[in-house]
Design a protein around this motif. Structure first.
Motif, PDB file in Angstrom:
ATOM      1  N   ASP A   1      89.018  99.655  45.738  1.00 34.55           N
ATOM      2  CA  ASP A   1      88.887  98.470  46.578  1.00 34.55           C
ATOM      3  C   ASP A   1      88.130  98.818  47.870  1.00 34.55           C
ATOM      4  O   ASP A   1      88.302  99.909  48.425  1.00 34.55           O
ATOM      5  CB  ASP A   1      90.273  97.920  46.933  1.00 34.55           C
ATOM      6  CG  ASP A   1      91.077  97.539  45.688  1.00 34.55           C
ATOM      7  OD1 ASP A   1      90.451  97.329  44.636  1.00 34.55           O
ATOM      8  OD2 ASP A   1      92.313  97.464  45.782  1.00 34.55           O
TER       9      ASP A   1
ATOM     10  N   SER B   1      87.854  94.635  38.027  1.00 30.66           N
ATOM     11  CA  SER B   1      89.253  94.794  38.437  1.00 30.66           C
ATOM     12  C   SER B   1      89.369  95.336  39.863  1.00 30.66           C
ATOM     13  O   SER B   1      90.476  95.562  40.347  1.00 30.66           O
ATOM     14  CB  SER B   1      89.990  95.710  37.461  1.00 30.66           C
ATOM     15  OG  SER B   1      89.419  96.996  37.488  1.00 30.66           O
TER      16      SER B   1
ATOM     17  N   ARG C   1      88.647  95.140  44.103  1.00 27.56           N
ATOM     18  CA  ARG C   1      88.838  94.070  45.073  1.00 27.56           C
ATOM     19  C   ARG C   1      87.936  94.309  46.287  1.00 27.56           C
ATOM     20  O   ARG C   1      87.840  95.433  46.789  1.00 27.56           O
ATOM     21  CB  ARG C   1      90.302  94.025  45.519  1.00 27.56           C
ATOM     22  CG  ARG C   1      90.667  92.876  46.457  1.00 27.56           C
ATOM     23  CD  ARG C   1      92.185  92.826  46.637  1.00 27.56           C
ATOM     24  NE  ARG C   1      92.691  94.151  46.904  1.00 27.56           N
ATOM     25  CZ  ARG C   1      92.773  94.681  48.115  1.00 27.56           C
ATOM     26  NH1 ARG C   1      92.408  93.986  49.170  1.00 27.56           N
ATOM     27  NH2 ARG C   1      93.222  95.908  48.287  1.00 27.56           N
TER      28      ARG C   1
ATOM     29  N   GLN D   1      87.636  93.136  50.009  1.00 29.09           N
ATOM     30  CA  GLN D   1      88.413  92.441  51.036  1.00 29.09           C
ATOM     31  C   GLN D   1      87.498  92.095  52.210  1.00 29.09           C
ATOM     32  O   GLN D   1      86.867  92.972  52.799  1.00 29.09           O
ATOM     33  CB  GLN D   1      89.573  93.313  51.517  1.00 29.09           C
ATOM     34  CG  GLN D   1      90.494  92.587  52.477  1.00 29.09           C
ATOM     35  CD  GLN D   1      91.718  93.404  52.839  1.00 29.09           C
ATOM     36  OE1 GLN D   1      91.615  94.559  53.229  1.00 29.09           O
ATOM     37  NE2 GLN D   1      92.889  92.805  52.728  1.00 29.09           N
TER      38      GLN D   1
ATOM     39  N   ARG E   1      83.933  83.906  51.427  1.00 34.28           N
ATOM     40  CA  ARG E   1      84.525  84.206  50.119  1.00 34.28           C
ATOM     41  C   ARG E   1      84.010  83.232  49.063  1.00 34.28           C
ATOM     42  O   ARG E   1      83.579  83.634  47.976  1.00 34.28           O
ATOM     43  CB  ARG E   1      86.047  84.143  50.211  1.00 34.28           C
ATOM     44  CG  ARG E   1      86.747  84.353  48.881  1.00 34.28           C
ATOM     45  CD  ARG E   1      88.270  84.334  49.034  1.00 34.28           C
ATOM     46  NE  ARG E   1      88.901  84.572  47.746  1.00 34.28           N
ATOM     47  CZ  ARG E   1      89.208  83.615  46.890  1.00 34.28           C
ATOM     48  NH1 ARG E   1      88.956  82.345  47.185  1.00 34.28           N
ATOM     49  NH2 ARG E   1      89.757  83.906  45.731  1.00 34.28           N
TER      50      ARG E   1
ATOM     51  N   HIS F   1      87.561  90.874  42.449  1.00 36.12           N
ATOM     52  CA  HIS F   1      88.496  90.007  43.164  1.00 36.12           C
ATOM     53  C   HIS F   1      88.052  89.979  44.616  1.00 36.12           C
ATOM     54  O   HIS F   1      87.762  91.025  45.200  1.00 36.12           O
ATOM     55  CB  HIS F   1      89.918  90.559  43.099  1.00 36.12           C
ATOM     56  CG  HIS F   1      90.448  90.678  41.704  1.00 36.12           C
ATOM     57  ND1 HIS F   1      90.744  89.597  40.924  1.00 36.12           N
ATOM     58  CD2 HIS F   1      90.720  91.767  40.947  1.00 36.12           C
ATOM     59  CE1 HIS F   1      91.180  90.004  39.749  1.00 36.12           C
ATOM     60  NE2 HIS F   1      91.161  91.314  39.732  1.00 36.12           N
TER      61      HIS F   1
ATOM     62  N   ASP G   1      89.154  88.964  48.391  1.00 32.33           N
ATOM     63  CA  ASP G   1      90.377  88.748  49.156  1.00 32.33           C
ATOM     64  C   ASP G   1      89.992  88.539  50.622  1.00 32.33           C
ATOM     65  O   ASP G   1      88.998  89.094  51.087  1.00 32.33           O
ATOM     66  CB  ASP G   1      91.241  90.012  48.976  1.00 32.33           C
ATOM     67  CG  ASP G   1      92.417  90.097  49.905  1.00 32.33           C
ATOM     68  OD1 ASP G   1      92.974  89.044  50.246  1.00 32.33           O
ATOM     69  OD2 ASP G   1      92.803  91.230  50.266  1.00 32.33           O
TER      70      ASP G   1
ATOM     71  N   VAL H   1      93.726  96.484  53.453  1.00 32.80           N
ATOM     72  CA  VAL H   1      94.228  97.336  52.365  1.00 32.80           C
ATOM     73  C   VAL H   1      93.051  97.650  51.453  1.00 32.80           C
ATOM     74  O   VAL H   1      92.512  96.747  50.805  1.00 32.80           O
ATOM     75  CB  VAL H   1      95.316  96.614  51.532  1.00 32.80           C
ATOM     76  CG1 VAL H   1      95.839  97.536  50.442  1.00 32.80           C
ATOM     77  CG2 VAL H   1      96.452  96.129  52.406  1.00 32.80           C
TER      78      VAL H   1
ATOM     79  N   ALA I   1      94.693  91.162  36.319  1.00 32.50           N
ATOM     80  CA  ALA I   1      94.518  91.583  37.716  1.00 32.50           C
ATOM     81  C   ALA I   1      95.601  92.581  38.118  1.00 32.50           C
ATOM     82  O   ALA I   1      95.325  93.592  38.767  1.00 32.50           O
ATOM     83  CB  ALA I   1      94.552  90.356  38.630  1.00 32.50           C
TER      84      ALA I   1
ATOM     85  N   THR J   1      98.603  96.568  47.659  1.00 32.42           N
ATOM     86  CA  THR J   1      97.406  96.126  46.934  1.00 32.42           C
ATOM     87  C   THR J   1      97.728  94.919  46.060  1.00 32.42           C
ATOM     88  O   THR J   1      96.951  93.956  46.010  1.00 32.42           O
ATOM     89  CB  THR J   1      96.852  97.284  46.089  1.00 32.42           C
ATOM     90  OG1 THR J   1      96.658  98.419  46.928  1.00 32.42           O
ATOM     91  CG2 THR J   1      95.527  96.917  45.443  1.00 32.42           C
TER      92      THR J   1
ATOM     93  N   ARG K   1      97.726  91.654  47.845  1.00 31.68           N
ATOM     94  CA  ARG K   1      96.436  91.104  48.246  1.00 31.68           C
ATOM     95  C   ARG K   1      95.784  90.277  47.146  1.00 31.68           C
ATOM     96  O   ARG K   1      94.768  89.622  47.392  1.00 31.68           O
ATOM     97  CB  ARG K   1      95.464  92.220  48.655  1.00 31.68           C
ATOM     98  CG  ARG K   1      95.894  93.082  49.829  1.00 31.68           C
ATOM     99  CD  ARG K   1      96.352  92.323  51.032  1.00 31.68           C
ATOM    100  NE  ARG K   1      95.403  91.313  51.475  1.00 31.68           N
ATOM    101  CZ  ARG K   1      95.622  90.473  52.460  1.00 31.68           C
ATOM    102  NH1 ARG K   1      96.781  90.498  53.101  1.00 31.68           N
ATOM    103  NH2 ARG K   1      94.716  89.567  52.804  1.00 31.68           N
ATOM    104  N   LEU K   2      96.331  90.328  45.915  1.00 34.27           N
ATOM    105  CA  LEU K   2      95.736  89.551  44.823  1.00 34.27           C
ATOM    106  C   LEU K   2      96.001  88.063  45.044  1.00 34.27           C
ATOM    107  O   LEU K   2      97.111  87.666  45.432  1.00 34.27           O
ATOM    108  CB  LEU K   2      96.316  89.982  43.471  1.00 34.27           C
ATOM    109  CG  LEU K   2      95.993  91.408  43.025  1.00 34.27           C
ATOM    110  CD1 LEU K   2      96.715  91.713  41.712  1.00 34.27           C
ATOM    111  CD2 LEU K   2      94.490  91.606  42.853  1.00 34.27           C
ATOM    112  N   ALA K   3      94.991  87.258  44.736  1.00 34.52           N
ATOM    113  CA  ALA K   3      95.122  85.813  44.962  1.00 34.52           C
ATOM    114  C   ALA K   3      96.237  85.209  44.114  1.00 34.52           C
ATOM    115  O   ALA K   3      96.856  84.220  44.508  1.00 34.52           O
ATOM    116  CB  ALA K   3      93.791  85.134  44.654  1.00 34.52           C
TER     117      ALA K   3
END
Lengths: 356, 149
Positions: free
Chosen positions: A2, A29, A31, A33, A50, A63, A65, A74, B23, B67, B70-72
């Protein structure tokens, strides 16, 4: 893995986000941020960013965030682009002291939050300026090896490009590093320049021709003179054309300077250099790049083991930087690095940094 | 298991949406952490609760939880140490001998036909009872860990 972009809604932050996704650096998979600030305009804009990124890259986006407070950052790699930026446009004087005074609080806020809430393994790539102060602030709180400033890598890529352009080849055929301080006080390490496909003798001949009989002793005065001449050139197009007459190392300083003076920004070049570093960390292999790091005796300058932030070639891997790769610099390079390193340490102390 | 690595349960409230499981699985697999078990608890009003059992150091467990949060698709994550006495479990067992059931230190509930029993209690006790019944030839149809109460 991430990645968090602190200051995602700024010019450089946006360009980094787009480039990371477009170049496929983050898997489905992973992320990304986007970090803004509650109470500021970025706190709202980050939500819109976003949506915009998803609109643009839905087929390949990780993803995405949104975080609006330092405690919510994070990620495995944190890219620090937040803070006030150097103004663009003709006649703007760059007041690094003012910049430092404003941005130090921002650096400390995020560094403290990462130290308190982070995993203990994040790698921080610093884009914000003054990069030396930011590296110092984060490194003191998170550990030296987890913090890398990208200014020296951007200077390195510019130096390589100017050499490549002068020779009529592509940048990827040129290696070599820039050390020192980001910008005017960079130290081009001519001794590290390599040209792919050439024998050492052939390379030495070409480097001698490119560099002329100059040494780094005159580099800063050459840069200052070049800036004055460029500033007095009547129009921007002519000024850019005039830069081509200078040696590659001088070009590497004054071309981005003129880009700023022209009112444009260097967001894409900065973002590209940053994404290079992010990819290096995510890649899992140790790769040599140049970066601003907090040294603690890894190299000697002026005959003593040096402590302080300085741009140097370093091996970078998934846990940050491991080793300084400054092998056998030329005498004028060592001298210039020592002078610059002293100036940086004085500045960092004046800006409120230094050992806590 | 090393002294650093411990067993944990993560109770994850997650939106009932396509891609939610992928996810969550991605967060664990990217960090090389395997699920010891995963089960779906109550799903209601578009939100479900997953119980994920895994082994990791405390630091890594906290990284995973931060972590995941933080996932939607994730609403809430609660991390509980596997040895926490407040964590309960329920097991469905068939063909278990009555005398062994009497010895089990857990709640025992028979269905009407009498062939299937439901065991309830602290997770460690339910697991111990299930292990004992399994050795004796009983069929363990399910064992689900419930959030602490």
């Amino acid at each position: 893995m991430d990645v968090a972009i602190v200051g995602a809604t700024g010019d450089v932050g946006r360009a980094i986000c787009g480039s990371l996704i477009e170049r496929g650096e983050l898997g489905a998979s992973s992320r990304l941020q986007l970090v803004g600030r509650t109470g500021g305009s970025s706190g709202a804009a980050v939500h819109g960013l976003r949506v915009d990124l998803i609109d643009a890259f839905d087929e390949r986006a990780p993803h995405i965030d949104v975080a609006t407070s330092p405690e919510d950052v994070v990620a495995d790699v944190v890219v620090m682009t937040a803070g006030r930026t150097v103004p663009t446009g003709t006649g703007h004087v760059i007041d690094r002291d003012r910049l430092a005074a404003d941005n130090r609080k921002v650096f400390e806020e995020y560094a403290d939050a990462l130290a308190a809430h982070g995993s203990g393994h994040e790698v921080v790539i610093v884009v914000s300026n003054p990069v030396e102060l930011a590296v110092e602030v984060f490194a003191r709180r998170l550990g030296r090896h987890r913090v890398i400033g990208m200014g020296a890598w951007l200077d390195t890529l510019r130096f390589r490009r100017e050499i490549a352009a002068t020779l009529g080849i592509r940048r990827h055929r040129v290696s070599g590093f820039v050390a020192g301080q980001h910008g005017d006080m960079m130290v081009p390490l001519w001794s590290s320049v390599r040209l792919r496909g050439l024998d050492p003798d052939e390379r030495a001949e070409i480097v001698d021709r490119l560099r002329g009989d100059r040494t780094l002793a005159s580099f800063r005065s050459e840069v200052a003179t070049a800036k004055q001449r460029i500033a007095s050139t009547p129009d921007v197009a002519s000024a850019f054309a005039a830069i081509d007459a200078y040696p590659p190392d001088v070009q590497a300083v004054i071309r981005p300077y003129l880009t700023h003076q022209s009112g444009a920004k260097t967001a894409n070049g900065t973002a590209n250099a940053t994404v290079d570093l992010v990819r290096t960390v995510l890649d899992g292999r140790d790769i040599v790049v140049a970066g601003q790091v907090l040294l603690d005796g890894e190299i000697e300058l002026g005959g003593t083991p040096w402590t302080g932030v300085l741009g140097v070639p370093v091996a970078v891997g998934p846990d940050g930087w491991t080793r300084v790769m400054l092998d056998d610099p030329a005498p004028d390079e060592s001298r210039a690095l020592w002078e610059v390193a002293q100036t940086i340490n004085e500045s960092v102390v004046a800006w409120g940094g230094g050992a806590r | 298991m090393s002294t650093l690595t411990q067993r944990w349960f993560a109770f994850v409230q997650v939106e009932d949406r396509s891609g939610a499981s992928a996810a969550i699985a991605g967060v664990f697999s990217e960090r090389g952490v395997s699920f010891g078990s995963i089960s779906t608890l109550d799903v209601h009003g578009g939100v479900g609760t997953l119980c994920i059992e895994f082994s990791a150091s405390e630091r890594l467990a906290q990284v995973l939880v931060r972590t995941l949060a933080r996932l939607a698709v994730v609403r809430v994550v609660d991390l509980v140490h596997a040895d926490d006495a407040r964590v309960r479990a329920v097991a469905v067992v068939s063909d278990a001998r009555d005398d062994l059931l009497l010895e089990a230190a857990v709640g025992v509930h028979h269905d009407e036909a009498g062939a299937t029993v439901i065991l309830t209690g602290p997770v460690a006790d339910v697991r111990a009872a299930v292990a004992s019944l399994r050795v004796d030839g009983a069929t363990v149809e399910a064992l689900t860990v419930l959030p602490p109460r």
